[in-house]
Design a protein around this motif. Structure first.
Motif, short mmCIF file in Angstrom:
data_model
loop_
_atom_site.label_atom_id
_atom_site.label_comp_id
_atom_site.label_asym_id
_atom_site.label_seq_id
_atom_site.Cartn_x
_atom_site.Cartn_y
_atom_site.Cartn_z
N PRO A 194 5.37 -20.73 30.60
CA PRO A 194 5.48 -21.67 29.47
C PRO A 194 5.67 -20.95 28.14
CG PRO A 194 3.20 -21.44 30.11
CD PRO A 194 3.98 -20.63 31.10
N VAL A 195 6.84 -20.34 27.98
CA VAL A 195 7.11 -19.57 26.77
C VAL A 195 8.35 -20.11 26.08
CG1 VAL A 195 6.04 -17.45 27.63
CG2 VAL A 195 8.48 -17.85 28.02
N SER A 196 8.41 -19.92 24.78
CA SER A 196 9.59 -20.28 24.00
C SER A 196 9.83 -19.18 22.98
CB SER A 196 9.39 -21.64 23.31
OG SER A 196 8.26 -21.59 22.44
N LEU A 197 11.05 -19.16 22.46
CA LEU A 197 11.44 -18.13 21.51
C LEU A 197 11.95 -18.78 20.24
CD1 LEU A 197 11.87 -14.99 21.25
CD2 LEU A 197 14.23 -15.40 22.00
N HIS A 238 4.32 -11.90 17.38
CA HIS A 238 5.38 -11.50 16.45
C HIS A 238 5.91 -10.15 16.90
CE1 HIS A 238 7.70 -11.84 12.82
NE2 HIS A 238 7.33 -10.63 12.43
N LEU A 239 7.14 -10.14 17.37
CA LEU A 239 7.69 -8.97 18.04
C LEU A 239 8.13 -7.88 17.06
CD1 LEU A 239 9.84 -10.86 20.71
CD2 LEU A 239 7.48 -10.08 20.89
N GLN A 240 8.11 -6.64 17.58
CA GLN A 240 8.57 -5.50 16.79
C GLN A 240 10.07 -5.57 16.56
OE1 GLN A 240 6.17 -3.10 15.88
NE2 GLN A 240 7.68 -2.28 14.46
N HIS A 241 10.80 -6.00 17.60
CA HIS A 241 12.25 -6.13 17.52
C HIS A 241 12.65 -7.51 18.06
CE1 HIS A 241 12.36 -1.84 16.69
NE2 HIS A 241 11.61 -1.63 17.78
N PRO A 242 13.65 -8.14 17.49
CA PRO A 242 14.02 -9.49 17.93
C PRO A 242 14.65 -9.49 19.33
CG PRO A 242 15.62 -8.67 16.35
CD PRO A 242 14.52 -7.66 16.38
N LEU A 243 14.48 -10.62 20.03
CA LEU A 243 15.10 -10.81 21.33
C LEU A 243 16.24 -11.81 21.20
CD1 LEU A 243 11.92 -11.20 23.61
CD2 LEU A 243 13.37 -9.17 23.38
N ASP A 248 14.89 -17.04 15.23
CA ASP A 248 15.19 -15.70 14.71
C ASP A 248 14.92 -14.61 15.73
OD1 ASP A 248 12.43 -15.60 14.79
OD2 ASP A 248 12.16 -15.33 12.64
N GLY A 249 14.34 -14.97 16.89
CA GLY A 249 14.10 -14.00 17.94
C GLY A 249 12.86 -13.16 17.78
N TYR A 250 12.15 -13.33 16.70
CA TYR A 250 10.99 -12.47 16.42
C TYR A 250 9.67 -13.02 16.96
CZ TYR A 250 13.19 -8.97 13.40
OH TYR A 250 13.94 -7.92 12.92
N ASP A 251 9.59 -14.34 17.18
CA ASP A 251 8.32 -14.94 17.61
C ASP A 251 8.45 -15.50 19.02
OD1 ASP A 251 6.94 -14.34 15.31
OD2 ASP A 251 7.44 -16.21 14.31
N LEU A 252 7.60 -14.98 19.89
CA LEU A 252 7.53 -15.46 21.26
C LEU A 252 6.24 -16.29 21.37
CD1 LEU A 252 9.09 -15.09 24.01
CD2 LEU A 252 7.33 -13.40 24.58
N ILE A 253 6.36 -17.52 21.84
CA ILE A 253 5.23 -18.45 21.86
C ILE A 253 4.88 -18.80 23.29
CG2 ILE A 253 4.40 -20.70 21.09
CD1 ILE A 253 6.57 -20.49 18.86
N TYR A 254 3.63 -18.59 23.63
CA TYR A 254 3.12 -18.89 24.97
C TYR A 254 2.08 -20.00 24.85
CZ TYR A 254 0.62 -18.17 29.41
OH TYR A 254 0.03 -18.34 30.64
N THR A 255 2.27 -21.10 25.58
CA THR A 255 1.37 -22.24 25.53
C THR A 255 0.57 -22.30 26.82
OG1 THR A 255 2.97 -23.45 24.18
CG2 THR A 255 1.22 -24.73 25.20
#
Length: 325
Positions: A249-252, A233-238, A255-262
């Motif tokens: 293997p990442v997705s966003l 959960h990011l400090q600032h949105p991307l 809302d830009g706040y959560d970066l998910i790595y599988t």
């Protein structure tokens, strides 16, 4: 080494040409809990019915506790207890009478102490004199289990045993199954409740379109085919995934706040460390992180929806070395 149940090249083709089972090869060892999973119509009940002598196979061989189910039908059947999906009871019989009668059907001498033990373990002792017609659906299911255990079988088939029953019975079932395994009983479980297989099974078999597509130790299966998810959960949105993470293997989230790595177990340490290093180099800060492992249900859904050609033959090898198609 032959198992408690040994199945070789089993086939079932019905008169209308429908092939229900195709070249089934399977070894189930004594004292293990084996969960057979598959979608509706995959062939689970047909396979169980053949092993239990209720349906004739079109080809192949099945041995149960050292008995051929055709040449030594009586010995094989005496070794098996079956809890079918459908409730089928004599409405006017008492609980005690129904369970005792089932024991007698297998030529076993009366053993009130054993019947009492089974009824107590299934919370049926207080209902022992009740007629079956007066019982709830859950209680009737318990009676079916008691009948299957009445003759002290070496092998117990549970075909959707907790379908439509309450949580209390399910927990009683789990406790009873663990106790049976400790005494050396081999248990084959089919279920739509994947958490049952995840909770109880030693090994998992997956059947699809009449073929066994996988047999694997549960822990190894989840390590091999399961995946993990790291959510930052990011400090600032991307606005978009940084170029530095291309190929990862990442997705966003939208809302830009959560970066998910599988990731999987093989790439866990190196992959996570690389991800965090790249984020640090880009000055991307996060407030919180969470990890989640895939469940057996997710693995199962992935397997049954996978194209047939994509099934890894190495994954489907049985302990006996027989390739489970």
């Amino acid at each position: 080494m032959p198992g408690e149940i040994s199945i070789r090249h089993l086939e079932k083709v019905y008169d209308d040409g429908f092939r229900a089972l195709s070249d089934i090869n399977l070894e189930i060892q004594r004292g293990e809990i084996f969960a057979l999973l598959g979608p509706n119509g995959a062939g689970k009940t047909t396979l169980i019915s053949i092993v239990c002598g209720l349906v004739n196979a079109s080809g192949g061989e099945v041995m149960v506790a050292g008995h051929d189910i055709i040449r030594d039908y009586r010995g094989a059947r005496e070794s098996i207890g079956l809890v079918p999906q459908e409730l089928s009871t004599d409405a006017f019989e008492s609980v005690w009478g129904a369970v005792s009668f089932s024991r007698g059907l297998f030529g076993k001498s009366p053993d009130p102490a054993h019947i009492e033990k089974v009824l107590r373990e299934l919370s049926l002792w207080d209902k022992r004199n009740n007629r079956l017609m007066s019982l709830s659906g859950g209680m009737k299911r318990r009676v079916m289990i008691a009948k299957a255990l009445s003759h002290e079988p070496r092998v117990l088939f549970l075909d959707e045993p907790t379908a439509g029953v309450d949580v209390e019975l399910r927990r009683d079932m789990w406790a009873m199954v663990r106790g049976l395994r400790e005494s050396g009983v081999t248990i084959i479980l089919t279920t739509h409740y994947i958490e049952e297989a995840e909770e109880m099974a030693d090994r998992i078999g997956v059947i699809r379109n009449g073929e066994i597509i996988l047999v694997e130790d549960k822990a190894q299966l989840m390590a091999k085919l399961g995946s993990k998810e790291l959510r930052l959960h990011l400090q600032h949105p991307l606005d978009a995934i940084p170029d530095a993470l291309n190929g990862e293997p990442v997705s966003l989230e939208a809302d830009g706040y959560d970066l998910i790595y599988t990731f999987d177990a093989q790439r866990e340490q190196a992959g996570v460390a690389r991800l965090l290093r790249l984020l640090g180099e880009k000055g991307i800060e996060f407030r919180d992180l969470q990890t989640r492992e895939s469940s057996l249900e997710e693995i199962f859904v992935g397997l049954v929806n996978r194209p047939s050609a994509g099934v890894d033959a190495a994954t489907t090898a049985s302990p006996s070395g027989v390739n489970e198609r």
